[in-house]
Design an enzyme around this catalytic site. Structure first.
Site, PDB file in Angstrom:
ATOM      1  N   GLN A  73     -13.077 -33.410 -65.408  1.00 40.21           N
ATOM      2  CA  GLN A  73     -12.605 -32.051 -65.701  1.00 40.21           C
ATOM      3  C   GLN A  73     -13.131 -31.095 -64.628  1.00 40.21           C
ATOM      4  O   GLN A  73     -12.720 -29.942 -64.579  1.00 40.21           O
ATOM      5  CB  GLN A  73     -13.102 -31.588 -67.076  1.00 40.21           C
ATOM      6  N   HIS A  79      -8.224 -31.183 -63.926  1.00 38.43           N
ATOM      7  CA  HIS A  79      -8.180 -29.711 -63.915  1.00 38.43           C
ATOM      8  C   HIS A  79      -8.041 -29.178 -62.505  1.00 38.43           C
ATOM      9  O   HIS A  79      -8.336 -28.016 -62.237  1.00 38.43           O
ATOM     10  CB  HIS A  79      -9.438 -29.130 -64.581  1.00 38.43           C
ATOM     11  N   ASN A  93     -24.896 -37.376 -72.765  1.00 34.85           N
ATOM     12  CA  ASN A  93     -24.887 -35.924 -72.680  1.00 34.85           C
ATOM     13  C   ASN A  93     -26.289 -35.384 -72.935  1.00 34.85           C
ATOM     14  O   ASN A  93     -27.132 -36.079 -73.518  1.00 34.85           O
ATOM     15  CB  ASN A  93     -23.895 -35.356 -73.720  1.00 34.85           C
ATOM     16  N   LEU A  94     -26.499 -34.122 -72.519  1.00 35.03           N
ATOM     17  CA  LEU A  94     -27.834 -33.548 -72.741  1.00 35.03           C
ATOM     18  C   LEU A  94     -28.130 -33.468 -74.226  1.00 35.03           C
ATOM     19  O   LEU A  94     -29.243 -33.706 -74.681  1.00 35.03           O
ATOM     20  CB  LEU A  94     -27.901 -32.153 -72.101  1.00 35.03           C
ATOM     21  N   GLU A  95     -27.070 -33.158 -74.987  1.00 32.51           N
ATOM     22  CA  GLU A  95     -27.239 -33.060 -76.455  1.00 32.51           C
ATOM     23  C   GLU A  95     -25.912 -33.457 -77.101  1.00 32.51           C
ATOM     24  O   GLU A  95     -24.894 -33.525 -76.424  1.00 32.51           O
ATOM     25  CB  GLU A  95     -27.608 -31.622 -76.831  1.00 32.51           C
TER      26      GLU A  95
HETATM   27  N1  APR Z   1     -27.085 -33.520 -68.140  1.00 37.23           N
HETATM   28  C1  APR Z   1     -26.153 -33.914 -69.051  1.00 37.23           C
HETATM   29  N2  APR Z   1     -25.402 -33.056 -69.788  1.00 37.23           N
HETATM   30  C2  APR Z   1     -25.610 -31.745 -69.572  1.00 37.23           C
HETATM   31  C3  APR Z   1     -26.563 -31.247 -68.654  1.00 37.23           C
HETATM   32  C4  APR Z   1     -27.315 -32.203 -67.911  1.00 37.23           C
HETATM   33  N3  APR Z   1     -28.236 -31.830 -67.015  1.00 37.23           N
HETATM   34  N4  APR Z   1     -26.529 -29.882 -68.681  1.00 37.23           N
HETATM   35  C5  APR Z   1     -25.590 -29.546 -69.592  1.00 37.23           C
HETATM   36  N5  APR Z   1     -25.041 -30.650 -70.142  1.00 37.23           N
HETATM   37  C6  APR Z   1     -23.987 -30.746 -71.155  1.00 37.23           C
HETATM   38  C7  APR Z   1     -24.037 -29.645 -72.187  1.00 37.23           C
HETATM   39  O1  APR Z   1     -24.854 -30.046 -73.281  1.00 37.23           O
HETATM   40  C8  APR Z   1     -22.569 -29.539 -72.603  1.00 37.23           C
HETATM   41  O2  APR Z   1     -22.284 -30.427 -73.684  1.00 37.23           O
HETATM   42  O3  APR Z   1     -22.759 -30.598 -70.488  1.00 37.23           O
HETATM   43  C9  APR Z   1     -21.802 -30.001 -71.371  1.00 37.23           C
HETATM   44  C10 APR Z   1     -21.107 -28.869 -70.631  1.00 37.23           C
HETATM   45  O4  APR Z   1     -20.122 -28.356 -71.490  1.00 37.23           O
HETATM   46  P1  APR Z   1     -19.176 -27.185 -70.945  1.00 37.23           P
HETATM   47  O5  APR Z   1     -20.014 -26.144 -70.301  1.00 37.23           O
HETATM   48  O6  APR Z   1     -18.262 -26.819 -72.081  1.00 37.23           O
HETATM   49  O7  APR Z   1     -18.334 -27.857 -69.775  1.00 37.23           O
HETATM   50  P2  APR Z   1     -17.087 -28.834 -69.929  1.00 37.23           P
HETATM   51  O8  APR Z   1     -17.200 -29.651 -71.179  1.00 37.23           O
HETATM   52  O9  APR Z   1     -16.952 -29.566 -68.642  1.00 37.23           O
HETATM   53  O10 APR Z   1     -15.848 -27.803 -70.082  1.00 37.23           O
HETATM   54  C11 APR Z   1     -14.562 -28.387 -70.138  1.00 37.23           C
HETATM   55  O11 APR Z   1     -13.588 -26.182 -70.112  1.00 37.23           O
HETATM   56  O12 APR Z   1     -13.616 -24.056 -69.301  1.00 37.23           O
HETATM   57  C12 APR Z   1     -12.983 -25.270 -69.205  1.00 37.23           C
HETATM   58  O13 APR Z   1     -11.813 -26.064 -67.345  1.00 37.23           O
HETATM   59  C13 APR Z   1     -13.099 -25.837 -67.825  1.00 37.23           C
HETATM   60  O14 APR Z   1     -13.316 -28.141 -67.167  1.00 37.23           O
HETATM   61  C14 APR Z   1     -13.849 -27.145 -68.032  1.00 37.23           C
HETATM   62  C15 APR Z   1     -13.572 -27.456 -69.481  1.00 37.23           C
END
Ligand code: APR
Length: 234
Positions: free
Chosen positions: A88, A106, A198-200
């Site tokens: 993504q 994306h 995932n982190l959580e």
């Molecule tokens: N290691 C692993 N996971 C992590 C870390 C890390 N260091 N830091 C953050 N995370 C996790 C968070 O816990 C969260 O679940 O990564 C995830 C990020 O989530 P989002 O910020 O929502 O990003 P994403 O899921 O990629 O968003 C999807 O939304 O806005 C649109 O187009 C945009 O591609 C994006 C889509």
């Protein structure tokens, strides 16, 4: 041999210094989605949208791939079956980490798209408002990034890969944005084993068969090493 399909999100690039969207202080806490990530926002204020993507493009160009990106490239090289990475993310850190044939559902910060004729070219580091399209010369250049309300790219190809997968892994995504967030349900419905790293726990956490929590640079290399050790033991 088993085909592995991997979906990644902003969390895999977090430790490379690129912001995520929904974490504390994330991109959607700093900018309104409707202003910078929708076609309407671009029509209303192209300078604001170009400014948002120019800043992310410049930052992404300076970022380095981390151990998680490199581990997935290692898995592609060492796994006897096909390993497909669907991301993504609009950064190019998977490729910088050695991954191949990455599917950017994306779009990418590196791409420019003409909103009039559909021509695509490599984006300059900073795109100007009303930048002319090299093909039709219209002042209609935009980032080749999929905005909310637009259809993500390569969906048919992604679902074809999912139907052939033995394992589906979701890495570093909150599981809140469809259609990507629905891939785990599709996988389960087809009897594909599912794992989340995932982190959580993400929104879809209860659906996964297996999960590893922690920073991607720790949990992803460990997971990849485990897979490669198992397949070399067979
Ligand atoms: N290691 C692993 N996971 C992590 C870390 C890390 N260091 N830091 C953050 N995370 C996790 C968070 O816990 C969260 O679940 O990564 C995830 C990020 O989530 P989002 O910020 O929502 O990003 P994403 O899921 O990629 O968003 C999807 O939304 O806005 C649109 O187009 C945009 O591609 C994006 C889509």
């Amino acid at each position: 041999m088993e085909k592995i399909v991997i979906l990644t999100g902003a969390g895999i690039s977090a430790e490379s210094g690129l912001g995520t969207f929904r974490d504390e202080g994330g991109l959607w806490a700093q900018h309104r989605i409707e202003d910078v990530a929708t076609p309407e926002g671009f029509a209303r204020n192209p300078a604001l949208v170009h400014g948002f993507y120019n800043a992310r493009r410049v930052q992404a160009a300076k970022a380095q791939p981390n151990a998680a990106h490199q581990a997935l490239a290692r898995l592609q090289q060492g796994w006897p079956g096909e390993v497909v990475i669907v991301t993504q993310n609009v950064d190019s850190l998977h490729e910088a980490g050695g991954a191949e044939d990455v599917i950017h559902m994306h779009g990418t910060l590196a791409g420019a798209l003409c909103a009039v004729c559909g021509h695509r070219w490599t984006s300059p580091p900073e795109m100007e408002v009303r930048e002319p399209c090299p093909a039709c010369q219209q002042p209609s250049a935009r980032p080749d990034v999929v905005w909310f309300g637009e259809m993500p790219y390569f969906m048919e190809k992604i679902f074809d890969h999912l139907t052939e997968a033995s394992l589906f892994a979701s890495i570093g995504t909150s599981g809140q944005v469809y259609p990507a967030a629905g891939f785990v349900q599709e996988a389960r419905a087809m009897g594909v084993r599912t794992v989340e790293l995932n982190l959580e726990p993400s929104t879809g956490a209860p659906i996964f068969d297996e999960a590893y929590w922690g920073p991607a640079t720790e949990v992803v290399p460990r997971w990849v090493d485990g897979l490669l050790a198992r397949c070399h033991a067979q």
